[in-house]
Design an enzyme around this catalytic site. Sequence first.
Site, short mmCIF file in Angstrom:
data_model
loop_
_atom_site.label_atom_id
_atom_site.label_comp_id
_atom_site.label_asym_id
_atom_site.label_seq_id
_atom_site.Cartn_x
_atom_site.Cartn_y
_atom_site.Cartn_z
N ASP A 149 -1.02 6.84 6.34
CA ASP A 149 -2.43 6.08 5.58
C ASP A 149 -2.78 5.03 6.72
OD1 ASP A 149 -4.30 4.32 4.76
OD2 ASP A 149 -2.90 3.76 3.10
N TRP A 165 0.82 -1.28 -0.03
CA TRP A 165 0.20 -0.12 -0.16
C TRP A 165 0.91 1.27 0.00
CZ3 TRP A 165 -4.46 -0.56 -1.95
CH2 TRP A 165 -4.96 -1.63 -1.88
N LYS A 199 -12.39 -0.87 6.00
CA LYS A 199 -11.56 -1.94 6.48
C LYS A 199 -12.05 -1.95 8.16
CE LYS A 199 -9.37 -2.58 2.86
NZ LYS A 199 -8.17 -1.50 2.61
C1 PLP Z 1 -7.51 -0.95 1.08
C2 PLP Z 1 -6.29 -0.08 1.36
C3 PLP Z 1 -6.17 1.10 0.72
C4 PLP Z 1 -7.01 1.41 -0.64
O1 PLP Z 1 -8.31 1.63 -0.37
P1 PLP Z 1 -9.27 2.01 -1.54
O2 PLP Z 1 -10.46 2.68 -0.64
O3 PLP Z 1 -9.67 0.59 -1.92
O4 PLP Z 1 -8.59 2.72 -2.53
C5 PLP Z 1 -5.02 1.98 0.94
N1 PLP Z 1 -4.30 1.97 1.86
C6 PLP Z 1 -4.51 0.66 2.69
C7 PLP Z 1 -3.61 0.69 4.05
C8 PLP Z 1 -5.56 -0.07 2.64
O5 PLP Z 1 -5.66 -1.31 3.45
#
Ligand code: PLP
Length: 365
Positions: free
Chosen positions: A172, A103, A196
Site C-alpha cells: 500500500d 493502515w 494523498k
Molecule cells: C488514506 C489511506 C488509506 C485509505 O484510503 P481510502 O481511499 O480513504 O480508503 C489506505 N492506506 C493508506 C496508507 C492511507 O494513507
Amino acid sequence: MPAKIHNFGGGPAKLPEEVYDIIKNELTNFGGTEISLLETSHRSQTYMRLNTDVQNVVRRLLDVPDNYKILFLAGGGTGQFAAVPLNLISRTGTADYVVTGDWSAKAAKEAKKYGNVNLVLPARDGYTNIPNQSEWKLDPNASYVYICTNETIHGVEFDFVPDTKGVPLVADMSSNIMSKKVDVSKYGVIYAGAQKNIGTAGVALVIVREDLLGHALPICPSILDWAPNAKADSILNTPPMFAIYVMGRVLEWVERNGGVQGMSEKAAKKASLVYDIIEKSNGFYYAPVAKSDRSKMNVPFRIGNPGNDALEKEFLKGAEALGLIQLKGHRSVGGIRASLYNAVTVAEVETLAKYMNDFQNKHSK
Ligand SMILES: *Cc1c(COP(=O)(O)O)cnc(C)c1O
C-alpha cells in the site's frame, strides 16, 4: 483571513496550483469536444484515449515493466484492503501482514474475513519504528506478504524493500507513491488511493504483475476482481472518470517537474526542514518515530513529551491565523502532523518552519 493558504492536510491533500488552472480550463470543454468530461461516455474515444494516456504516464514515471497491468479502480485504498486477499489468498489460504501502523492494521483486519492472517510482528504499544527484518516471522506458506510503505497516521516509512524469498510482495503506497524511486519488479502488487499524493478521492491506482491475475476467490465481487478489470482496461463499468483524469493531470505535472527523482529531492529537503527544527528544539518539539524510519511525507510531532494539549491547541490556532492549515494530528494519535506531499512547495514548508521557530521562541523559557 490570511492572504494565502498553505495546506498541510493528511488527505484529501493539496493539489498543485498549476493543475487547478488546467482543470478549470478543461472543465466545460474537454479536449475540444465542447462538453465536459463529466458528461462524456466512458466508452467514447475521448475517454479511452485519456485512459491510455494516464496509464502511460504512470508507466513512464515508475518505469513499470511490461508484465504489469495498470488499473484504475473505484473504492479507494480501503477497497483494495478487501481486493488484495480476495485476489491473492486463494493460493494457500494464508497471508503475511507486516503491521506498522493503523493502515496496515486495518488491511490485516479486512483480510481476516477471507483467510488466515499471520501477523509478522509481535503486538506493540504504538507504532514508532519498522522492526528489522531479522525480527520478522514470515510464513513460507503465505500467499503474499503485505506492507504499507508509508503509514500516513504514524509517520513511519519503509526505506528498504523486504526480502520475501519469492513470495509476492504487496504494498500500500497510498501516501508516498511518486515521492521516490520504486523498483516495481520487486513487488507483486502496488496500490495507492489517489487523494494523498496523486490526485483526488474516488480512485485507487493498482499495479499488478500479470501472473497474479485470475486467482480470485469465487466470492470476489467482479468490481474488486483485478482480472476482469484488467481485461476491460479498467472500463468494466463506469469508472471514476474525473478522479482518473485529475490523477493524469497531477502525474503530468510530476513529469514536468523532474519526475519521481525531482519529487524525491524536494521531499528530502522539505522533510529535513521540519525534522531539523524538531531535533534542534531541545525537547520543545518531540517526534516519536525512530530517526531511521521517519516519513518524508507525514511528520507527526508533539509539543513536549508527553504532549501538552493546551500548547498544541495554541500552536494550531496560531498556525491557522497565518494560513497554515490542517496541521492537526490524526484523531487516533492527537498532536500535530505536517503532511508534506508532492504538491506542497519548499517555500510553504519554510513558512511552517519559521512559524515553528517563532512559536518555540515565544513559549520556551
Ligand atoms: C488514506 C489511506 C488509506 C485509505 O484510503 P481510502 O481511499 O480513504 O480508503 C489506505 N492506506 C493508506 C496508507 C492511507 O494513507
